[in-house]
Design a protein around this motif. Structure first.
Motif, mmCIF file in Angstrom:
data_model
loop_
_atom_site.group_PDB
_atom_site.id
_atom_site.type_symbol
_atom_site.label_atom_id
_atom_site.label_comp_id
_atom_site.label_asym_id
_atom_site.label_seq_id
_atom_site.Cartn_x
_atom_site.Cartn_y
_atom_site.Cartn_z
ATOM 1 N N ALA A 1 42.881 55.950 43.525
ATOM 2 C CA ALA A 1 41.230 55.790 44.074
ATOM 3 C C ALA A 1 40.319 55.890 42.973
ATOM 4 C CB ALA A 1 41.237 57.196 44.709
ATOM 5 N N GLY A 2 40.870 56.601 41.637
ATOM 6 C CA GLY A 2 39.862 56.460 40.557
ATOM 7 C C GLY A 2 39.631 55.111 39.999
ATOM 8 N N SER A 3 40.370 54.212 40.091
ATOM 9 C CA SER A 3 40.405 53.041 39.545
ATOM 10 C C SER A 3 39.695 52.031 40.508
ATOM 11 C CB SER A 3 41.971 52.309 39.560
ATOM 12 O OG SER A 3 42.650 52.928 38.375
ATOM 13 N N LEU A 4 39.829 52.300 41.762
ATOM 14 C CA LEU A 4 39.158 51.674 42.756
ATOM 15 C C LEU A 4 37.780 52.094 42.679
ATOM 16 C CD1 LEU A 4 39.014 49.854 45.397
ATOM 17 C CD2 LEU A 4 39.506 51.795 46.619
ATOM 18 N N LEU A 5 37.351 53.344 42.533
ATOM 19 C CA LEU A 5 35.815 53.697 42.370
ATOM 20 C C LEU A 5 35.263 53.201 40.938
ATOM 21 C CD1 LEU A 5 36.026 57.355 43.445
ATOM 22 C CD2 LEU A 5 34.981 55.430 44.719
ATOM 23 N N THR A 6 36.007 53.102 39.966
ATOM 24 C CA THR A 6 35.541 52.578 38.813
ATOM 25 C C THR A 6 35.117 51.021 38.979
ATOM 26 O OG1 THR A 6 36.661 54.256 37.625
ATOM 27 C CG2 THR A 6 35.887 52.348 36.224
ATOM 28 N N THR A 7 36.324 50.342 39.675
ATOM 29 C CA THR A 7 35.950 48.750 39.861
ATOM 30 C C THR A 7 34.774 48.594 40.772
ATOM 31 O OG1 THR A 7 38.446 48.554 39.714
ATOM 32 C CG2 THR A 7 37.130 46.732 40.774
ATOM 33 N N LEU A 8 34.591 49.237 41.489
ATOM 34 C CA LEU A 8 33.333 49.153 42.604
ATOM 35 C C LEU A 8 32.076 49.622 41.985
ATOM 36 C CD1 LEU A 8 34.489 50.952 45.830
ATOM 37 C CD2 LEU A 8 33.945 48.847 45.667
ATOM 38 N N SER B 1 31.679 49.180 38.459
ATOM 39 C CA SER B 1 31.492 48.649 37.166
ATOM 40 C C SER B 1 31.133 47.098 37.179
ATOM 41 C CB SER B 1 32.757 48.720 36.379
ATOM 42 O OG SER B 1 32.891 47.968 35.208
ATOM 43 N N ASN B 2 30.517 46.627 36.396
ATOM 44 C CA ASN B 2 29.954 45.235 36.114
ATOM 45 C C ASN B 2 30.389 44.534 35.027
ATOM 46 O OD1 ASN B 2 28.883 45.066 38.839
ATOM 47 N ND2 ASN B 2 26.778 45.492 38.132
ATOM 48 N N ALA B 3 31.228 45.517 34.088
ATOM 49 C CA ALA B 3 31.569 44.973 32.723
ATOM 50 C C ALA B 3 32.620 43.953 33.042
ATOM 51 C CB ALA B 3 31.913 46.074 32.029
ATOM 52 N N LEU B 4 32.645 42.794 32.369
ATOM 53 C CA LEU B 4 33.719 41.684 32.689
ATOM 54 C C LEU B 4 35.060 42.058 32.167
ATOM 55 C CD1 LEU B 4 33.695 39.086 33.951
ATOM 56 C CD2 LEU B 4 33.239 38.010 31.858
ATOM 57 N N TRP B 5 35.006 42.638 31.034
ATOM 58 C CA TRP B 5 36.231 42.981 30.574
ATOM 59 C C TRP B 5 36.956 44.062 31.381
ATOM 60 C CZ3 TRP B 5 37.353 48.059 29.433
ATOM 61 C CH2 TRP B 5 36.180 49.069 29.297
ATOM 62 N N TRP B 6 36.388 44.982 32.167
ATOM 63 C CA TRP B 6 36.860 46.111 32.959
ATOM 64 C C TRP B 6 37.143 45.256 34.405
ATOM 65 C CZ3 TRP B 6 39.550 50.433 33.106
ATOM 66 C CH2 TRP B 6 39.500 50.691 34.583
ATOM 67 N N LEU B 7 36.514 44.266 34.602
ATOM 68 C CA LEU B 7 37.025 43.697 36.040
ATOM 69 C C LEU B 7 38.161 42.923 35.613
ATOM 70 C CD1 LEU B 7 33.330 42.781 37.538
ATOM 71 C CD2 LEU B 7 34.996 44.657 38.224
ATOM 72 N N ALA B 8 38.478 42.128 34.569
ATOM 73 C CA ALA B 8 39.469 41.345 34.476
ATOM 74 C C ALA B 8 40.889 42.175 34.185
ATOM 75 C CB ALA B 8 39.263 40.438 32.907
ATOM 76 N N VAL C 1 42.260 43.519 46.575
ATOM 77 C CA VAL C 1 41.277 42.593 47.103
ATOM 78 C C VAL C 1 40.101 42.840 46.462
ATOM 79 C CG1 VAL C 1 39.978 42.208 49.201
ATOM 80 C CG2 VAL C 1 42.599 42.434 49.390
ATOM 81 N N ILE C 2 39.635 43.941 46.304
ATOM 82 C CA ILE C 2 38.387 44.204 45.606
ATOM 83 C C ILE C 2 38.238 43.846 44.322
ATOM 84 C CG2 ILE C 2 36.474 45.880 45.032
ATOM 85 C CD1 ILE C 2 37.320 47.326 47.814
ATOM 86 N N ALA C 3 39.116 44.298 43.411
ATOM 87 C CA ALA C 3 39.232 43.586 42.048
ATOM 88 C C ALA C 3 39.215 42.207 41.619
ATOM 89 C CB ALA C 3 40.176 44.640 41.443
ATOM 90 N N ASN C 4 40.100 41.692 42.405
ATOM 91 C CA ASN C 4 40.266 40.243 42.300
ATOM 92 C C ASN C 4 39.070 39.415 42.867
ATOM 93 O OD1 ASN C 4 42.628 39.611 41.027
ATOM 94 N ND2 ASN C 4 43.673 41.026 42.715
ATOM 95 N N LEU D 1 36.427 37.353 40.360
ATOM 96 C CA LEU D 1 36.167 36.013 40.641
ATOM 97 C C LEU D 1 34.522 35.621 40.669
ATOM 98 C CD1 LEU D 1 38.781 34.718 42.747
ATOM 99 C CD2 LEU D 1 38.725 34.224 40.332
ATOM 100 N N ILE D 2 33.783 36.711 41.348
ATOM 101 C CA ILE D 2 32.418 36.441 41.672
ATOM 102 C C ILE D 2 31.507 36.854 40.169
ATOM 103 C CG2 ILE D 2 30.520 37.494 42.806
ATOM 104 C CD1 ILE D 2 32.336 37.792 45.218
ATOM 105 N N ILE D 3 31.964 37.775 39.651
ATOM 106 C CA ILE D 3 31.114 38.119 38.187
ATOM 107 C C ILE D 3 31.478 37.041 37.314
ATOM 108 C CG2 ILE D 3 30.798 39.955 36.915
ATOM 109 C CD1 ILE D 3 29.689 40.686 39.377
#
Length: 89
Positions: free
Chosen positions: A19-26, A28-35, A74-77, A81-83
């Motif tokens: 849940a924490g990882s999901l909230l952080t992913t939602l 965050s816009n940092a490309l290194w975190w999203l990757a 689903v959300i992270a990938n 891809l979008i960012i």
């Protein structure tokens, strides 16, 4: 036929970490975190079936954790891809 499962101490912590990882992913816009989140979400999906060995269990924690993990994948990938597509030069 469902079998009675035994709840281990790691299961609630696993759901909280997901849940924490999901909230952080939602948020965050940092490309290194999203990757790293997109890659690690696939590893977390495999870890889901180690921490919760059966999907036939109707425990609320099992269902919640599986839903969170699938949402994270689903959300992270898709967000990665979008960012990354928007920042490509």
């Amino acid at each position: 036929m469902t079998t009675k499962s035994i709840r281990t101490p790691i299961q609630p912590w696993f759901a909280l970490v997901v849940a924490g990882s999901l909230l952080t992913t939602l948020f965050s816009n940092a490309l290194w975190w999203l990757a790293s989140s997109a890659f690690c979400s696939l590893l977390v999906l495999n870890l889901q079936f180690i921490v919760f060995p059966t999907t036939a269990d109707r425990s609320w924690l099992n269902r919640l954790s599986l839903g969170l993990v699938l949402a994270l994948v689903v959300i992270a990938n898709i967000k990665f891809l979008i960012i990354s597509g928007l920042t490509w030069r």
